[in-house]
Write a protein that holds these residues in place. Structure first.
Motif, short mmCIF file in Angstrom:
data_model
loop_
_atom_site.label_atom_id
_atom_site.label_comp_id
_atom_site.label_asym_id
_atom_site.label_seq_id
_atom_site.Cartn_x
_atom_site.Cartn_y
_atom_site.Cartn_z
N VAL A 187 -24.02 80.18 -0.67
CA VAL A 187 -22.59 80.15 -0.93
C VAL A 187 -21.87 80.14 0.42
CG1 VAL A 187 -20.64 81.37 -1.95
CG2 VAL A 187 -22.87 81.40 -3.10
N PHE A 188 -20.94 79.21 0.62
CA PHE A 188 -20.27 79.08 1.90
C PHE A 188 -18.79 79.45 1.75
CE2 PHE A 188 -23.37 75.56 1.40
CZ PHE A 188 -24.37 76.12 2.19
N ASP A 189 -18.19 79.86 2.85
CA ASP A 189 -16.76 80.15 2.80
C ASP A 189 -15.99 78.83 2.82
OD1 ASP A 189 -16.47 79.25 5.51
OD2 ASP A 189 -17.15 81.21 6.20
N ASN A 190 -14.71 78.94 2.52
CA ASN A 190 -13.89 77.73 2.40
C ASN A 190 -13.79 76.95 3.71
OD1 ASN A 190 -13.34 78.19 -0.29
ND2 ASN A 190 -11.50 79.42 0.14
N GLN A 191 -13.78 77.67 4.84
CA GLN A 191 -13.65 77.00 6.13
C GLN A 191 -14.87 76.13 6.43
OE1 GLN A 191 -12.94 79.64 9.41
NE2 GLN A 191 -12.74 77.99 10.90
N ALA A 192 -16.07 76.69 6.18
CA ALA A 192 -17.29 75.93 6.43
C ALA A 192 -17.39 74.73 5.48
CB ALA A 192 -18.51 76.83 6.26
N ASP A 193 -17.02 74.92 4.23
CA ASP A 193 -17.06 73.83 3.26
C ASP A 193 -16.07 72.72 3.64
OD1 ASP A 193 -18.04 72.81 0.66
OD2 ASP A 193 -15.94 72.99 0.11
N HIS A 194 -14.91 73.14 4.15
CA HIS A 194 -13.90 72.17 4.59
C HIS A 194 -14.42 71.35 5.76
CE1 HIS A 194 -9.92 70.49 5.33
NE2 HIS A 194 -10.03 70.86 6.59
N MET A 195 -15.12 72.01 6.70
CA MET A 195 -15.68 71.31 7.86
C MET A 195 -16.70 70.27 7.42
SD MET A 195 -16.23 70.64 11.04
CE MET A 195 -15.45 71.91 12.03
N LEU A 196 -17.59 70.64 6.50
CA LEU A 196 -18.60 69.69 6.03
C LEU A 196 -17.95 68.48 5.38
CD1 LEU A 196 -21.47 68.80 5.40
CD2 LEU A 196 -21.40 70.24 3.34
N LYS A 197 -16.94 68.69 4.57
CA LYS A 197 -16.27 67.58 3.91
C LYS A 197 -15.61 66.65 4.92
CE LYS A 197 -15.40 69.90 -0.51
NZ LYS A 197 -14.38 70.45 -1.43
N LYS A 198 -15.02 67.23 5.97
CA LYS A 198 -14.39 66.42 7.01
C LYS A 198 -15.43 65.56 7.73
CE LYS A 198 -9.94 67.39 7.09
NZ LYS A 198 -8.92 66.31 6.94
N VAL A 199 -16.58 66.18 8.05
CA VAL A 199 -17.64 65.46 8.76
C VAL A 199 -18.16 64.31 7.91
CG1 VAL A 199 -20.02 65.64 9.60
CG2 VAL A 199 -18.33 67.36 10.25
N ASP A 247 -16.70 62.79 5.49
CA ASP A 247 -15.65 61.79 5.27
C ASP A 247 -15.55 60.84 6.46
OD1 ASP A 247 -13.34 60.75 3.74
OD2 ASP A 247 -12.20 61.45 5.46
N ARG A 248 -15.93 61.31 7.65
CA ARG A 248 -15.85 60.48 8.85
C ARG A 248 -17.08 59.60 9.03
NH1 ARG A 248 -14.20 65.84 11.75
NH2 ARG A 248 -11.95 65.92 11.29
N ILE A 249 -18.13 59.83 8.25
CA ILE A 249 -19.33 59.00 8.32
C ILE A 249 -19.26 57.98 7.19
CG2 ILE A 249 -21.85 58.95 8.29
CD1 ILE A 249 -21.81 61.87 9.20
N ILE A 250 -19.01 56.73 7.55
CA ILE A 250 -18.85 55.66 6.57
C ILE A 250 -20.21 54.99 6.40
CG2 ILE A 250 -17.53 53.61 5.94
CD1 ILE A 250 -15.56 54.56 8.26
N CYS A 251 -20.88 55.28 5.29
CA CYS A 251 -22.25 54.82 5.09
C CYS A 251 -22.29 53.62 4.16
CB CYS A 251 -23.10 55.96 4.52
SG CYS A 251 -24.84 55.54 4.35
#
Length: 331
Positions: free
Chosen positions: A163-175, A177-181
């Motif tokens: 279980v992750f906190d909201n800040q860590a989850d937000h960081m993962l989503k940002k990362v 989102d920046r990787i266009i596969c």
């Protein structure tokens, strides 16, 4: 300037269909081609039933023109070009960054060569996550279903099942989102993706104001090897066109390009990079990766580097004597 028809016999992609397409747009010579708006021509090709081959012909013609008319630069201009906005991009792996003097260089094509399970995809995923964490975009061309969001999550400090906190989850989503596969399974699809990237970059279309700093093709050899069969020149021409387009994108838009290549058995059973001697001249930098059996320790040596000749010799001698540079990479 030479008429396009004079290129037909020597270059297989400049065929009757391509010549007819060009003629329909009043392009009968190399000079006509140079004066025509390239983006408009590509757009017309997209609407054609043989769009893949037409765009390959356009790429080959650009490659021919580039080879016949190299830019006239003196030594000072070459130095200024090397220094102008050509920053290094960290791979996130301390060993690779140290070996390369800081990381991948923008404007250059770096090739990772190695056998299966030598860490090539791992290095690609780590590099993608590192660049994305620094708020830049990554174009990731996945040719073998090897892209893994779960492994990206590990690289940004998370692992599945917790279980992750909201800040860590937000960081993962940002990362992520920046990787266009893009899933790319043949060289024609790759040309389509790269053409669209070129159009977007020329038009300054960038997602969320993010700058594309890294382009990854994992693996380039799986796209090219199938078209090299037989003795015909078409596969070779496509391979050279692909290399030319990747290097052109890197140079014109200050993008670091990373591709992976598998190995084949050479003389005396010694492994060597696939794709042959013609491809050998395409990458600016070639790194050879291997993995110690049963461990997470990886070995890396420089096969080619434009500014590290002495370092290259040292590394190759070390590798030959069993003392290759080693690094550990999270697995």
């Amino acid at each position: 300037m030479a008429p396009l028809k004079s290129l037909e016999k020597e270059y297989p992609l400049i065929d009757s269909n391509f010549l007819s397409f060009c003629a329909s747009h009043a392009i009968l010579s190399v000079e006509d081609f140079l004066l025509h708006d390239l983006d408009t021509l590509i757009a017309f090709a997209d609407n054609h039933s043989t769009s893949h081959r037409l765009k390959q012909g356009i790429d080959q013609l650009l490659s021919i023109i580039d080879a016949l008319n190299p830019p006239l630069l003196n030594g000072l201009q070459l130095l200024e070009d090397a220094q102008r906005n050509k920053h290094v991009v960290s791979t996130g792996c301390e060993g690779i960054d140290t070996l390369l003097g800081g990381g991948l260089r923008e404007g250059q094509l770096t090739e990772l060569v190695g056998p299966s399970s030598s860490g090539k995809t791992q290095a690609c995923l780590l590099s993608a996550s590192t660049v994305a964490k620094h708020k830049s975009s990554v174009m990731y061309l996945d040719t073998g279903n090897s892209f893994s969001p779960q492994r990206i999550a590990c690289f940004v400090g998370q692992s599945s099942g917790h279980v992750f906190d909201n800040q860590a989850d937000h960081m993962l989503k940002k990362v992520l989102d920046r990787i266009i596969c893009y899933s790319v399974f043949d060289i024609y699809q790759m040309f389509d993706v790269l053409h669209q990237l070129k159009i977007n970059l020329r038009s300054e279309i960038v997602r969320s104001n993010q700058h594309v700093r890294l382009l990854i093709v994992d693996s380039i050899s799986s796209l090219i090897t199938p078209i090299l069969g037989g003795s015909g020149p078409q596969g070779h021409a496509l391979m050279i066109s692909a290399g030319f387009l990747l290097k052109k994108l890197a140079h014109e838009h200050n993008i670091a390009v990373m591709v992976t290549n598998h190995v084949v058995s050479g003389e005396d059973g010694i492994s060597k990079p696939a794709l042959g001697e013609s491809w050998k001249s395409v990458p600016h930098v070639r790194l050879f990766l291997s993995r110690d059996c049963g461990t997470n320790v990886y070995n890396i040596s420089i096969l080619k580097h434009p500014s590290m000749v002495c370092h290259l010799i040292t590394k190759l001698l070390h590798r030959a004597s069993g003392r290759a540079a080693s690094y550990s990479m999270y697995s």
